[in-house]
Design a protein around this motif. Structure first.
Motif, PDB file in Angstrom:
ATOM      1  N   MET A  82     -64.887 -89.950  30.833  1.00  0.00           N
ATOM      2  CA  MET A  82     -66.201 -90.551  30.647  1.00  0.00           C
ATOM      3  C   MET A  82     -66.767 -90.251  29.267  1.00  0.00           C
ATOM      4  SD  MET A  82     -66.909 -92.233  33.328  1.00  0.00           S
ATOM      5  CE  MET A  82     -68.636 -92.563  33.012  1.00  0.00           C
ATOM      6  N   PHE A 141     -68.505 -86.524  31.480  1.00  0.00           N
ATOM      7  CA  PHE A 141     -69.764 -87.242  31.549  1.00  0.00           C
ATOM      8  C   PHE A 141     -70.868 -86.437  30.884  1.00  0.00           C
ATOM      9  CE2 PHE A 141     -72.673 -90.285  32.872  1.00  0.00           C
ATOM     10  CZ  PHE A 141     -73.790 -89.659  33.368  1.00  0.00           C
ATOM     11  N   ALA A 142     -70.882 -85.117  31.148  1.00  0.00           N
ATOM     12  CA  ALA A 142     -71.868 -84.260  30.513  1.00  0.00           C
ATOM     13  C   ALA A 142     -71.710 -84.309  28.999  1.00  0.00           C
ATOM     14  CB  ALA A 142     -71.708 -82.814  31.010  1.00  0.00           C
ATOM     15  N   GLU A 145     -73.466 -87.336  27.666  1.00  0.00           N
ATOM     16  CA  GLU A 145     -74.904 -87.116  27.598  1.00  0.00           C
ATOM     17  C   GLU A 145     -75.271 -86.213  26.433  1.00  0.00           C
ATOM     18  OE1 GLU A 145     -77.439 -87.862  30.442  1.00  0.00           O
ATOM     19  OE2 GLU A 145     -75.962 -89.477  30.460  1.00  0.00           O
ATOM     20  N   LEU A 269     -74.118 -94.865  28.791  1.00  0.00           N
ATOM     21  CA  LEU A 269     -73.328 -94.984  30.006  1.00  0.00           C
ATOM     22  C   LEU A 269     -72.898 -96.420  30.270  1.00  0.00           C
ATOM     23  CD1 LEU A 269     -72.236 -93.530  32.487  1.00  0.00           C
ATOM     24  CD2 LEU A 269     -74.381 -94.009  33.629  1.00  0.00           C
ATOM     25  N   VAL A 273     -69.235 -97.718  31.219  1.00  0.00           N
ATOM     26  CA  VAL A 273     -68.918 -98.460  32.439  1.00  0.00           C
ATOM     27  C   VAL A 273     -68.204 -99.768  32.101  1.00  0.00           C
ATOM     28  CG1 VAL A 273     -69.903 -99.673  34.411  1.00  0.00           C
ATOM     29  CG2 VAL A 273     -70.812 -97.462  33.744  1.00  0.00           C
ATOM     30  N   VAL A 276     -64.656 -99.024  31.406  1.00  0.00           N
ATOM     31  CA  VAL A 276     -63.988 -98.762  32.683  1.00  0.00           C
ATOM     32  C   VAL A 276     -63.700-100.082  33.384  1.00  0.00           C
ATOM     33  CG1 VAL A 276     -64.239 -97.729  34.961  1.00  0.00           C
ATOM     34  CG2 VAL A 276     -65.017 -96.483  32.967  1.00  0.00           C
ATOM     35  N   GLN A 312     -75.053-106.503  33.976  1.00  0.00           N
ATOM     36  CA  GLN A 312     -74.727-105.138  34.370  1.00  0.00           C
ATOM     37  C   GLN A 312     -74.521-105.054  35.870  1.00  0.00           C
ATOM     38  OE1 GLN A 312     -76.070-101.802  32.784  1.00  0.00           O
ATOM     39  NE2 GLN A 312     -76.473-102.560  30.736  1.00  0.00           N
ATOM     40  N   GLY A 316     -71.114-103.781  37.765  1.00  0.00           N
ATOM     41  CA  GLY A 316     -71.143-102.798  38.841  1.00  0.00           C
ATOM     42  C   GLY A 316     -70.529-103.361  40.099  1.00  0.00           C
TER      43      GLY A 316
ATOM     44  N   PHE B  97     -65.009 -92.312  42.407  1.00  0.00           N
ATOM     45  CA  PHE B  97     -65.873 -92.144  41.251  1.00  0.00           C
ATOM     46  C   PHE B  97     -66.155 -93.487  40.607  1.00  0.00           C
ATOM     47  CE2 PHE B  97     -67.934 -89.446  38.290  1.00  0.00           C
ATOM     48  CZ  PHE B  97     -67.824 -90.049  37.055  1.00  0.00           C
ATOM     49  N   LEU B 101     -69.668 -95.401  40.547  1.00  0.00           N
ATOM     50  CA  LEU B 101     -70.220 -95.759  39.238  1.00  0.00           C
ATOM     51  C   LEU B 101     -70.765 -97.182  39.299  1.00  0.00           C
ATOM     52  CD1 LEU B 101     -70.153 -94.150  36.568  1.00  0.00           C
ATOM     53  CD2 LEU B 101     -68.165 -95.437  35.925  1.00  0.00           C
ATOM     54  N   GLY B 102     -69.927 -98.071  39.833  1.00  0.00           N
ATOM     55  CA  GLY B 102     -70.338 -99.458  39.980  1.00  0.00           C
ATOM     56  C   GLY B 102     -71.521 -99.591  40.931  1.00  0.00           C
ATOM     57  N   LEU B 103     -71.441 -98.878  42.046  1.00  0.00           N
ATOM     58  CA  LEU B 103     -72.508 -98.955  43.037  1.00  0.00           C
ATOM     59  C   LEU B 103     -73.836 -98.495  42.450  1.00  0.00           C
ATOM     60  CD1 LEU B 103     -72.991 -99.622  46.042  1.00  0.00           C
ATOM     61  CD2 LEU B 103     -72.743 -97.190  46.507  1.00  0.00           C
ATOM     62  N   LEU B 105     -74.803 -98.690  39.414  1.00  0.00           N
ATOM     63  CA  LEU B 105     -75.330 -99.771  38.578  1.00  0.00           C
ATOM     64  C   LEU B 105     -75.952-100.866  39.432  1.00  0.00           C
ATOM     65  CD1 LEU B 105     -73.061-100.810  35.616  1.00  0.00           C
ATOM     66  CD2 LEU B 105     -75.456-100.231  35.580  1.00  0.00           C
ATOM     67  N   VAL B 106     -75.236-101.241  40.486  1.00  0.00           N
ATOM     68  CA  VAL B 106     -75.726-102.318  41.350  1.00  0.00           C
ATOM     69  C   VAL B 106     -77.094-101.962  41.917  1.00  0.00           C
ATOM     70  CG1 VAL B 106     -75.330-103.521  43.522  1.00  0.00           C
ATOM     71  CG2 VAL B 106     -73.453-103.191  41.951  1.00  0.00           C
ATOM     72  N   MET B 109     -79.839-101.976  39.199  1.00  0.00           N
ATOM     73  CA  MET B 109     -80.211-103.306  38.727  1.00  0.00           C
ATOM     74  C   MET B 109     -80.987-104.074  39.787  1.00  0.00           C
ATOM     75  SD  MET B 109     -79.461-103.743  35.662  1.00  0.00           S
ATOM     76  CE  MET B 109     -79.142-102.213  34.811  1.00  0.00           C
ATOM     77  N   VAL B 223     -76.932 -86.134  37.162  1.00  0.00           N
ATOM     78  CA  VAL B 223     -76.395 -85.218  36.156  1.00  0.00           C
ATOM     79  C   VAL B 223     -76.817 -83.785  36.453  1.00  0.00           C
ATOM     80  CG1 VAL B 223     -76.384 -84.616  33.719  1.00  0.00           C
ATOM     81  CG2 VAL B 223     -76.398 -86.994  34.394  1.00  0.00           C
ATOM     82  N   LEU B 268     -76.140 -78.304  29.052  1.00  0.00           N
ATOM     83  CA  LEU B 268     -74.795 -78.854  28.990  1.00  0.00           C
ATOM     84  C   LEU B 268     -73.849 -77.883  28.295  1.00  0.00           C
ATOM     85  CD1 LEU B 268     -75.820 -82.507  28.217  1.00  0.00           C
ATOM     86  CD2 LEU B 268     -74.854 -81.632  30.319  1.00  0.00           C
TER      87      LEU B 268
END
Lengths: 356, 288
Positions: A82, A141-142, A145, A269, A273, A276, A312, A316, B97, B101-103, B105-106, B109, B223, B268
């Motif tokens: 990521m 991912f961290a 960010e 992000l 995505v 991906v 987007q 998703g 994962f 990720l997609g979910l 976003l869905v 949105m 996060v 982080l």
């Protein structure tokens, strides 16, 4: 270090490395023709395009192909990085900062940017690749960010803070004999992006056909199995990550020249995505997958530009649906349904007494 | 060092930390039971907050009622999602994962279409302040701390002391062996997932009066939950509690002296260091 993997795995004829036999020659010839046609098509597109905007989309397409391939290099092993977009940001910011603050020439900034990107990728890999799968995702991912925060809020004199950096330097004109091309025009962008994509394709295909590539694929299947034959999963993943980071850094660096404004909000992000999505939709079992995915999604992206942020939602939803129904992407579909890109059957005997 | 300012920071830190613990526990529960990371976890918090905006902020339902409704809705949504979607990705970490990720976003949105891009405020659940040893603490903060503590305690007791909780732990440890012992694994997996989802949603209700509500707020909490879990150790409830509260306090008190970006960056970096030095986290329980 002797590569034990190739010693053990080559007990079965390694068709993946050198395709031999009459069928293979035919396939290679066909592949060569396709490649030649493709090359001609790619080079001539700017001339036949309807307007400059289409050429720009073409450039965008090649950048996306490169990004998709970079992500894919590591994804084959089962590790989703990521933090790739962060490496792209590092490439872009390094180039821009060097150009703006130190007025370094483009080739030097780009070179340094790629080096920095590789180093960043290596550091990321050293920290994360030894961790179990779960932690790898979380930490990369961290990293994404953290990098975004870093560029927005620190060394604002160098990196431009919240407003980003504006790059005033232009790439020089390319002179090949009597031909002169302004690299900053849409056609020039197209060419540079295509060159980067060609490099990415080359790296990916070389890796795919090499013994290292076989190992990477094996890792995607099972770490413990690969390790049991003496393969260093860590080292191979690190290599894939480094190679991917180099390409990503290059793309990021050119991104700085292309868009001329480097703003950390662009490396977020949603871009990750998107990349991906390229690989998931295209399929990760063959290098053509990420290429296909990148091409399709980029074109779709342009076609649906009017929908704005609804796109987007589409990505998703596409991710969810593909993971549910077409987890191996279009390449996977092609392999299982239409029998294209099928790996050669290792069980078939080599010698065939048949007419060539 | 201004003591009252410090105490305020600590109070806000504790309330934030309670939220973090709730969200992290939910995420850890999902991981323990299904062996997957749900990137969309924070979106349930967001949905809970959005629901609070409408039910409490606009329609004026009592806060406690909203808590119960959202908790139940979160639970049912969790059951539905687990059964219809997440179940297929059991143990498929990468697939889950990407899908989540997609979910995420869905969901974001879709909510954005409904709610708009602008963050909005939710009125306080309780007005006034309470005096703790010479320092005034906003009651809404106290509510979050108390409610959070109650929920976490209840969850802890449920998991550690009840038969069902024991079954859940059994599944988390070894699903097949648990099945062989006669435990209805699919049912309990749904239950565990739904519990995690409900906890996130309830956290959303609690947090909504403290900060503004927007469609994009979920990702930050996802996060933070990741950070808490890494710091506290994936398999440990105690670790999650300590790490969550600790993180909250760090932000609450640290927030007095440095800006938010520096805080998050420091967190982080801390995560990176923890993973290098002590990958099992504070509590030292490696995920099976």
């Amino acid at each position: 270090m002797t590569d034990v993997s190739s010693q053990t795995l080559s007990r079965t004829p390694d068709r993946g490395k050198r395709a031999v036999g009459p069928r293979a020659t035919g396939a290679r010839r066909a592949g060569g023709v396709v490649a030649a046609v493709g090359l001609v098509a790619v080079v001539s597109f700017p001339s036949v395009a309807a307007n400059a905007y289409q050429v720009t989309v073409g450039a965008e397409l090649f950048m996306n192909v490169s990004l998709a391939l970079s992500l894919w290099l590591l994804l084959v092993t089962g590790s989703l990085n990521m933090g790739q977009v962060a490496v792209m940001a590092i490439g872009a910011y390094t180039t821009a900062a060097l150009s703006v603050s130190l007025s370094w020439p483009w080739w030097l900034s780009t070179l340094i940017a790629v080096l920095v990107a590789v180093v960043a990728g290596l550091i990321l890999g050293l920290i994360t690749l030894r961790l179990k799968g779960v932690y790898f995702f979380l930490v990369t991912f961290a990293f994404l960010e953290a990098t975004g925060l870093f560029f927005s809020n620190y060394f604002t004199g160098v990196f431009g803070g919240q407003s980003g950096l504006v790059l005033t330097e232009r790439l020089p004109d390319l002179t090949v004999g009597p031909l002169e091309l302004d690299l900053n025009s849409p056609e020039g962008e197209y060419l540079v992006a295509a060159a980067i994509a060609a490099l990415a394709c080359y790296v990916a295909s070389r890796l795919w056909r090499s013994s290292a590539g076989l190992v990477l694929r094996a890792l995607g299947g099972s770490d413990s199995l690969a390790e049991s034959v003496g393969v260093s999963t860590f080292r191979h993943r690190l290599f894939a990550l480094a190679a991917g980071s180099a390409i990503t850094g290059l793309v990021g660096s050119y991104y700085a020249y292309r868009t001329r404004i480097v703003d950390s909000n662009d490396f977020d992000l949603s871009l990750a995505v998107l990349i991906v999505a390229f690989v998931v939709i295209g399929g990760s079992s063959h290098p053509i997958g990420p290429i296909l995915g990148a091409v399709l999604v980029t074109l779709l992206n342009e076609w649906l530009r009017d929908l704005g942020s609804l796109r987007q939602l589409g990505y998703g939803a596409a991710l969810v649906l593909f993971m549910l129904f077409v987890p191996n992407g279009l390449v996977g579909l092609a392999r299982s349904r239409w029998r294209i890109w099928r790996p050669r059957d290792l069980r078939r005997p080599r010698a065939r007494v048949s007419s060539p | 060092m201004d003591l009252s300012e410090l105490a305020q920071g600590a109070a806000s830190g504790l309330s934030l930390g309670s939220i973090y613990v709730l969200v992290a526990l939910g995420l850890a529960l999902v991981f323990g039971i299904l062996r997957i990371i749900n990137f969309a976890h924070g979106e349930f918090l967001m949905l809970g907050a959005i629901a609070t905006f409408y039910l409490f902020g606009r329609d004026g339902l009592p806060f406690v009622v909203v808590l119960v409704i959202v908790g139940a809705a979160g639970f049912l949504t969790g059951i539905a999602l687990e059964w219809g979607l997440y179940r297929r990705f059991q143990s498929n970490l990468l697939g889950a994962f990407v899908m989540s990720l997609g979910l995420s976003l869905v969901i974001q949105m879709m909510v954005r279409e409904l709610f708009g891009v602008q963050p909005r405020r939710v009125p306080s659940a309780i007005e006034g302040v309470t005096r703790f040893g010479g320092v005034d603490v906003a009651n809404s903060r106290v509510l979050v701390i108390v409610a959070g503590a109650l929920i976490v305690a209840a969850t802890y007791l449920a998991i550690e002391r009840t038969q069902t909780g024991r079954a859940l732990r059994a599944i988390a440890e070894n699903r097949d062996a648990a099945s062989l012992m006669g435990i209805n694994a699919p049912l309990l997996a749904s239950l565990g997932f739904a519990l995690g989802t409900a906890m996130a949603a309830v956290a959303g209700v609690l947090v909504s009066p403290l900060f503004s509500v927007s469609s994009g707020m979920g990702v930050d909490y996802t996060v933070k939950a990741f950070i808490v879990i890494i710091l506290g150790g994936m398999g440990s409830i105690r670790g999650a509690i300590v790490a969550g509260l600790g993180l909250g306090l760090l932000e609450g008190i640290g927030g007095i002296y440095v800006d938010n970006s520096t805080l998050v960056l420091a967190e982080l970096v801390l995560v990176g260091l923890t993973l290098i030095v002590r990958p099992e986290g504070l509590a030292g329980v490696t995920p099976a």
